[in-house]
Motif scaffolding. Sequence first.
Motif, PDB file in Angstrom:
ATOM      1  N   VAL A 144       6.108   2.522  -2.457  1.00 39.35           N
ATOM      2  CA  VAL A 144       6.654   1.179  -2.295  1.00 39.35           C
ATOM      3  C   VAL A 144       5.651   0.254  -1.606  1.00 39.35           C
ATOM      4  O   VAL A 144       5.538  -0.924  -1.961  1.00 39.35           O
ATOM      5  CB  VAL A 144       7.985   1.227  -1.517  1.00 39.35           C
ATOM      6  CG1 VAL A 144       8.538  -0.172  -1.327  1.00 39.35           C
ATOM      7  CG2 VAL A 144       8.996   2.085  -2.250  1.00 39.35           C
ATOM      8  N   LEU A 145       4.902   0.780  -0.641  1.00 36.94           N
ATOM      9  CA  LEU A 145       3.872  -0.038   0.011  1.00 36.94           C
ATOM     10  C   LEU A 145       2.801  -0.472  -0.984  1.00 36.94           C
ATOM     11  O   LEU A 145       2.302  -1.607  -0.913  1.00 36.94           O
ATOM     12  CB  LEU A 145       3.217   0.733   1.163  1.00 36.94           C
ATOM     13  CG  LEU A 145       3.917   0.728   2.522  1.00 36.94           C
ATOM     14  CD1 LEU A 145       3.037   1.418   3.558  1.00 36.94           C
ATOM     15  CD2 LEU A 145       4.255  -0.685   2.983  1.00 36.94           C
ATOM     16  N   SER A 146       2.444   0.422  -1.893  1.00 34.98           N
ATOM     17  CA  SER A 146       1.421   0.077  -2.885  1.00 34.98           C
ATOM     18  C   SER A 146       1.892  -1.070  -3.771  1.00 34.98           C
ATOM     19  O   SER A 146       1.111  -1.940  -4.164  1.00 34.98           O
ATOM     20  CB  SER A 146       1.055   1.296  -3.735  1.00 34.98           C
ATOM     21  OG  SER A 146       2.116   1.661  -4.596  1.00 34.98           O
ATOM     22  N   ILE A 147       3.192  -1.089  -4.079  1.00 33.47           N
ATOM     23  CA  ILE A 147       3.769  -2.187  -4.861  1.00 33.47           C
ATOM     24  C   ILE A 147       3.859  -3.444  -4.013  1.00 33.47           C
ATOM     25  O   ILE A 147       3.498  -4.539  -4.449  1.00 33.47           O
ATOM     26  CB  ILE A 147       5.165  -1.799  -5.385  1.00 33.47           C
ATOM     27  CG1 ILE A 147       5.076  -0.576  -6.320  1.00 33.47           C
ATOM     28  CG2 ILE A 147       5.821  -2.971  -6.106  1.00 33.47           C
ATOM     29  CD1 ILE A 147       6.415   0.017  -6.691  1.00 33.47           C
ATOM     30  N   HIS A 148       4.317  -3.294  -2.796  1.00 38.70           N
ATOM     31  CA  HIS A 148       4.536  -4.413  -1.879  1.00 38.70           C
ATOM     32  C   HIS A 148       3.246  -5.180  -1.601  1.00 38.70           C
ATOM     33  O   HIS A 148       3.217  -6.415  -1.602  1.00 38.70           O
ATOM     34  CB  HIS A 148       5.129  -3.866  -0.582  1.00 38.70           C
ATOM     35  CG  HIS A 148       5.472  -4.908   0.426  1.00 38.70           C
ATOM     36  ND1 HIS A 148       6.230  -6.022   0.138  1.00 38.70           N
ATOM     37  CD2 HIS A 148       5.170  -5.000   1.746  1.00 38.70           C
ATOM     38  CE1 HIS A 148       6.381  -6.753   1.228  1.00 38.70           C
ATOM     39  NE2 HIS A 148       5.743  -6.155   2.215  1.00 38.70           N
ATOM     40  N   PHE A 149       2.165  -4.430  -1.344  1.00 34.71           N
ATOM     41  CA  PHE A 149       0.885  -5.050  -1.003  1.00 34.71           C
ATOM     42  C   PHE A 149      -0.060  -5.170  -2.201  1.00 34.71           C
ATOM     43  O   PHE A 149      -1.201  -5.607  -2.055  1.00 34.71           O
ATOM     44  CB  PHE A 149       0.188  -4.262   0.108  1.00 34.71           C
ATOM     45  CG  PHE A 149       0.898  -4.320   1.435  1.00 34.71           C
ATOM     46  CD1 PHE A 149       1.398  -5.505   1.927  1.00 34.71           C
ATOM     47  CD2 PHE A 149       1.050  -3.170   2.199  1.00 34.71           C
ATOM     48  CE1 PHE A 149       2.043  -5.567   3.157  1.00 34.71           C
ATOM     49  CE2 PHE A 149       1.697  -3.214   3.424  1.00 34.71           C
ATOM     50  CZ  PHE A 149       2.196  -4.412   3.908  1.00 34.71           C
ATOM     51  N   SER A 150       0.427  -4.763  -3.375  1.00 38.73           N
ATOM     52  CA  SER A 150      -0.376  -4.814  -4.612  1.00 38.73           C
ATOM     53  C   SER A 150      -1.729  -4.130  -4.441  1.00 38.73           C
ATOM     54  O   SER A 150      -2.786  -4.694  -4.695  1.00 38.73           O
ATOM     55  CB  SER A 150      -0.585  -6.277  -5.042  1.00 38.73           C
ATOM     56  OG  SER A 150       0.641  -6.905  -5.305  1.00 38.73           O
ATOM     57  N   ILE A 151      -1.693  -2.892  -3.990  1.00 39.54           N
ATOM     58  CA  ILE A 151      -2.919  -2.127  -3.786  1.00 39.54           C
ATOM     59  C   ILE A 151      -2.892  -0.884  -4.663  1.00 39.54           C
ATOM     60  O   ILE A 151      -1.827  -0.341  -4.975  1.00 39.54           O
ATOM     61  CB  ILE A 151      -3.098  -1.712  -2.310  1.00 39.54           C
ATOM     62  CG1 ILE A 151      -1.842  -0.972  -1.805  1.00 39.54           C
ATOM     63  CG2 ILE A 151      -3.391  -2.923  -1.439  1.00 39.54           C
ATOM     64  CD1 ILE A 151      -1.971  -0.437  -0.397  1.00 39.54           C
ATOM     65  N   ASN A 152      -4.073  -0.450  -5.066  1.00 42.79           N
ATOM     66  CA  ASN A 152      -4.207   0.730  -5.909  1.00 42.79           C
ATOM     67  C   ASN A 152      -4.499   1.943  -5.025  1.00 42.79           C
ATOM     68  O   ASN A 152      -5.584   2.071  -4.472  1.00 42.79           O
ATOM     69  CB  ASN A 152      -5.336   0.521  -6.915  1.00 42.79           C
ATOM     70  CG  ASN A 152      -5.432   1.668  -7.912  1.00 42.79           C
ATOM     71  OD1 ASN A 152      -4.900   2.747  -7.692  1.00 42.79           O
ATOM     72  ND2 ASN A 152      -6.117   1.437  -9.021  1.00 42.79           N
ATOM     73  N   ILE A 153      -3.518   2.811  -4.895  1.00 45.41           N
ATOM     74  CA  ILE A 153      -3.702   4.030  -4.095  1.00 45.41           C
ATOM     75  C   ILE A 153      -3.364   5.253  -4.948  1.00 45.41           C
ATOM     76  O   ILE A 153      -2.776   6.222  -4.462  1.00 45.41           O
ATOM     77  CB  ILE A 153      -2.848   3.998  -2.813  1.00 45.41           C
ATOM     78  CG1 ILE A 153      -1.363   3.783  -3.147  1.00 45.41           C
ATOM     79  CG2 ILE A 153      -3.343   2.948  -1.841  1.00 45.41           C
ATOM     80  CD1 ILE A 153      -0.438   4.038  -1.968  1.00 45.41           C
ATOM     81  N   ASN A 154      -3.734   5.197  -6.225  1.00 47.46           N
ATOM     82  CA  ASN A 154      -3.407   6.291  -7.144  1.00 47.46           C
ATOM     83  C   ASN A 154      -3.948   7.632  -6.664  1.00 47.46           C
ATOM     84  O   ASN A 154      -3.300   8.675  -6.833  1.00 47.46           O
ATOM     85  CB  ASN A 154      -3.940   5.983  -8.544  1.00 47.46           C
ATOM     86  CG  ASN A 154      -3.177   4.847  -9.206  1.00 47.46           C
ATOM     87  OD1 ASN A 154      -2.047   4.557  -8.844  1.00 47.46           O
ATOM     88  ND2 ASN A 154      -3.803   4.192 -10.178  1.00 47.46           N
TER      89      ASN A 154
END
Length: 202
Positions: A144-154
């Motif tokens: 959810v944080l990756s979506i919230h902050f629009s970051i790529n943490i794949n």
Amino acid sequence: MNRILKSISFIFHPLLMPLSGVVFYFLVSPRFTPNEIIYAKLVSLSILTIILPILIYFLLKTLGKIQSIYLRTTKERILPLALNCVIILIVLQRILTQTLFIELYFFFVGILISTMACMILAFFKFKASIHMIALSGLFMFFIVLSIHFSININEILALMSIITGAVATSRLHLKAHDYKELIMGFFIGVMPQLILVNYWLN
């Protein structure tokens, strides 16, 4: 192999997961937070969510309320889980208030709900995996944080998938849980974090 799997359970112990989520949040958050505040929050959380539960464990063991750190029976789980709920409430009231860090606030609200669900199940003699509850809740928070902050943490999410699988394998191998207890633990950890997204994700 037995030693490796046992080590995995200790390395990714549930007590470490809440603090891991907070550390990750401060690492990826684009919001500016003074280092002094970050340090104060991390020290406070370390004391409340790691050191205090360890001290409580030794106290309960001395009083004969629990037999070992593994909490093998559902009866042994109830009091430690109840005390952990109190600790989380203190964190929500004093350390991570909604006005300061809304993401972390609801992360801990999710942890509180998961802990209460695990405690309720213990009353009904069902031993959901606390390891899976902690890991799956943290995993969902990362997503959810990756979506919230629009970051790529794949890469991190892939690593978390591997870790979650390794911990589940470890718990099965050590005969600490069966498949039902692991699956229930996974959903108890994921669902509160997923539901609470509605209150802060934008």
